[in-house]
Design a protein around this motif. Sequence first.
Motif, PDB file in Angstrom:
ATOM      1  N   LYS A   1      -1.679   1.450   2.632  1.00  0.00           N
ATOM      2  CA  LYS A   1      -3.277   1.488   2.713  1.00  0.00           C
ATOM      3  C   LYS A   1      -3.759   0.316   2.036  1.00  0.00           C
ATOM      4  O   LYS A   1      -3.531  -0.010   0.927  1.00  0.00           O
ATOM      5  N   LEU A   2      -4.737  -0.538   2.814  1.00  0.00           N
ATOM      6  CA  LEU A   2      -5.437  -1.574   2.050  1.00  0.00           C
ATOM      7  C   LEU A   2      -4.242  -2.529   1.891  1.00  0.00           C
ATOM      8  O   LEU A   2      -3.514  -2.510   2.301  1.00  0.00           O
ATOM      9  N   THR A   3      -4.801  -3.674   1.091  1.00  0.00           N
ATOM     10  CA  THR A   3      -4.043  -4.878   0.872  1.00  0.00           C
ATOM     11  C   THR A   3      -2.859  -4.616   0.220  1.00  0.00           C
ATOM     12  O   THR A   3      -3.039  -3.781  -1.122  1.00  0.00           O
TER      13      THR A   3
ATOM     14  N   PHE B   1      -6.661  -1.566  -3.674  1.00  0.00           N
ATOM     15  CA  PHE B   1      -7.859  -1.935  -3.940  1.00  0.00           C
ATOM     16  C   PHE B   1      -8.583  -2.854  -3.060  1.00  0.00           C
ATOM     17  O   PHE B   1      -8.119  -3.704  -2.264  1.00  0.00           O
ATOM     18  N   ASP B   2      -9.885  -2.320  -2.446  1.00  0.00           N
ATOM     19  CA  ASP B   2     -10.824  -3.002  -1.622  1.00  0.00           C
ATOM     20  C   ASP B   2     -11.737  -3.887  -2.342  1.00  0.00           C
ATOM     21  O   ASP B   2     -12.747  -3.270  -2.892  1.00  0.00           O
ATOM     22  N   PRO B   3     -11.715  -5.200  -2.503  1.00  0.00           N
ATOM     23  CA  PRO B   3     -12.927  -6.017  -3.105  1.00  0.00           C
ATOM     24  C   PRO B   3     -14.202  -5.713  -2.458  1.00  0.00           C
ATOM     25  O   PRO B   3     -15.202  -5.819  -3.109  1.00  0.00           O
ATOM     26  N   LYS B   4     -14.377  -5.202  -1.038  1.00  0.00           N
ATOM     27  CA  LYS B   4     -15.427  -5.268  -0.379  1.00  0.00           C
ATOM     28  C   LYS B   4     -16.098  -3.669  -0.867  1.00  0.00           C
ATOM     29  O   LYS B   4     -17.229  -3.615  -0.468  1.00  0.00           O
ATOM     30  N   ASN B   5     -15.293  -2.795  -0.962  1.00  0.00           N
ATOM     31  CA  ASN B   5     -15.842  -1.542  -1.469  1.00  0.00           C
ATOM     32  C   ASN B   5     -15.034  -1.045  -2.692  1.00  0.00           C
ATOM     33  O   ASN B   5     -14.358  -0.139  -2.713  1.00  0.00           O
TER      34      ASN B   5
ATOM     35  N   TRP C   1      -0.762  -9.736  -4.455  1.00  0.00           N
ATOM     36  CA  TRP C   1      -1.646  -8.952  -3.922  1.00  0.00           C
ATOM     37  C   TRP C   1      -1.807  -9.547  -2.558  1.00  0.00           C
ATOM     38  O   TRP C   1      -2.608 -10.600  -2.440  1.00  0.00           O
ATOM     39  N   GLY C   2      -1.396  -9.155  -1.729  1.00  0.00           N
ATOM     40  CA  GLY C   2      -1.250  -9.660  -0.334  1.00  0.00           C
ATOM     41  C   GLY C   2       0.246  -9.611   0.240  1.00  0.00           C
ATOM     42  O   GLY C   2       0.956  -8.844  -0.175  1.00  0.00           O
ATOM     43  N   ASP C   3       0.623 -10.388   1.257  1.00  0.00           N
ATOM     44  CA  ASP C   3       1.984 -10.294   1.743  1.00  0.00           C
ATOM     45  C   ASP C   3       2.913 -10.991   0.560  1.00  0.00           C
ATOM     46  O   ASP C   3       2.343 -11.799  -0.026  1.00  0.00           O
ATOM     47  N   HIS C   4       4.055 -10.398   0.416  1.00  0.00           N
ATOM     48  CA  HIS C   4       5.069 -10.850  -0.677  1.00  0.00           C
ATOM     49  C   HIS C   4       5.737 -11.986  -0.069  1.00  0.00           C
ATOM     50  O   HIS C   4       5.677 -12.295   1.340  1.00  0.00           O
ATOM     51  N   SER C   5       6.408 -12.513  -0.975  1.00  0.00           N
ATOM     52  CA  SER C   5       7.333 -13.917  -0.661  1.00  0.00           C
ATOM     53  C   SER C   5       8.606 -13.678  -0.928  1.00  0.00           C
ATOM     54  O   SER C   5       8.917 -13.449  -2.048  1.00  0.00           O
ATOM     55  N   LEU C   6       9.394 -14.202  -0.365  1.00  0.00           N
ATOM     56  CA  LEU C   6      10.975 -14.341  -0.452  1.00  0.00           C
ATOM     57  C   LEU C   6      11.130 -15.777  -0.420  1.00  0.00           C
ATOM     58  O   LEU C   6      11.386 -16.316   0.730  1.00  0.00           O
TER      59      LEU C   6
END
Length: 650
Positions: free
Chosen positions: A260-262, A289-293, A231-236
């Motif tokens: 759209k969104l994270t 999913f927007d934790p602020k909304n 949840w956020g940028d992925h990692s390789l």
Amino acid sequence: MAKTEKNSKPAQKLLPVIIVRAKIRQEAPYVMTPFHTLVLQSRATRLFLTITLVVVGGCSDSPSPSPPEARSESKQDAEASPAPPSTGLQSSMGQSGEAYKDAPTPDAMVPDPEGPVLIFSSQAKAAGIAVQNWNGSWRDQKYSILESIGQGAAWLDDDNDGLLDLYLPNGSSLDELPSPAPTSHFFTNRGDGTFQDVSAESGLDSSAWNNGVAAADYDNDGDTDLFVSNWGDHSLYQSDGAGHFKDVAQAAGLTKLDVKLTPWGVCSAWGDVNLDGHLDLFVGHYLGFDPKNPPHGGETVHWKGMRDAYYGPSGLDVQRDFLFRNNGDGTFRDGSKEAGLLDVEAGYTLGAIFLDYNLDGNPDLYLAVDSQPNYLFVGDGTGNMTERATLTGLAYGEQGNAQAGMGIDAADYDADGDDDLVVTNFDDDVNTLYRNDGRSFRDQTVRIGLAGPTRNVLSWGVGFQDFDLDADLDLFIACGHVYPSAETDDPNTKYRQANQFYLRDGNRLRLLEEGGDGLEVRAVTRGAAFGDYDADGDVDIIGINLNEPPTLYRNDTETDGHWFAVKLVGNVKAGTNRDGIGARVIVHAGELTRSAERRAGASFLSTNSPWLHFGLGSETKVEKVEVVWPGGKHSEYGPFDTNKRVVLEQ
């Protein structure tokens, strides 16, 4: 049979690994066998009926896009209440399929009630891997769908010593975190049944909100790399072959995503969709999913008698999936359009697996989608794919309803030479088993015995393995609810659930009620990965538990069955990826013929061992091993004794 006490298993002498080069190569690509063609002709009517069910029956039982509104006061009200806010080749069979013509099918198998049971002991603490999982609000408080999905795991051999090492992603929280903050973990195998935590020195101690992991040698340099969806940028994480990993996702072009969104990446899988010898990457995204909304301002509701049920996924924004094509220079480009991903409605994807379902030598991609129809993208070997789930019988459940697809496994459970599929789903539904007839699938859930035992559990990770080495495939299913209030409010289920071990018993799967302290574990399990971590010849399991340490299920089953394990090394110069991902291995041992495909990404958010493990029952000799490499090139090896681990080089 008496239970095996914890830690009572005698120390095992590590079994040697044999390395063998191919002695026969067949350059001509393989095509569909006449055996499968005949089967398909006989199933034509059934395929038509399946399509008719979908059209006529529609999706009356599928989850509604509307969120729940009121508490159900009766059984009738509960059943009528709004839907849950759920997360809820021509193979080497020969020119006419002779090698499989006498293979036992479920119709021909006879139950053996006196057969062996499965014994698993819980070993996470003794093995040194009992680290805390952290995923959202602590313990039995969950306020949003983000906190419910959890993590997977990956077995890999980082140092190529023949022993399985273990990577455990970890989550995070929207609340205040402890100090130090939770991180992912990497453990190397000491060879004595224990592991050493090398997370910090390896560079794999990430504090990102991890979800899934797909392990493979994407750069063909001889060591295993890790893609971790977040949840956020992925990692390789690119391995240097000396125990160190570096996150190169941004440089590789895997972080700038038009969603759209994270980004909420969940499942991932490696496969060579254009057969150029470079592994491509599928990344499935769940939702925005927007934790602020949060949905409905973060309110929870009563649903089917359960308090504090959060909203989703229905009604929330979807995020599209990605198929990244490997450029062969360490970078990737978006190949989603060619793969057909943009030609279908984006869904709430949770599970993904590459398989060659029709044995034409080309990778196909199957997706489990929450609360929507599942997808099957059929490849042509150039990177182009066409969606055909409805036509093949894989989009819906047997009643024509979209289910809440989560985990997936593909395996040849009926020993007819092609891979069948099992998909896990939400509770008050069933986990679905699809039998492969060559071009289409039949729902065999009721017939094989999965319908009743899986209706009151909520299921995630899944895997077919021959746990008792009797030459047929058993089944493990990871279970655990998404609403903590299910523990007390729902008389039909629980929040913490027992994972399910099914023993193959003739033509059915029999759910085991006991078998060592491993079967007594109650947890909220998500991912599950399979591999022989103690190198003693049988398959063990790692289960990832939400907000608790994992469960390491050591297989202590007593059996006289023989086995054979294969690891592949592809010839990069010949155009095959080094891991041999997408290759099919066919083992001939006496009267048995068993097959399996090498994969990287399956179950739920997880990667199984790179070793393909075959139970062979009473057979003591492997006369021949055939490998059909991606694209159809063919190699033969053998003979071998059983109870051996063999590396086959192309």
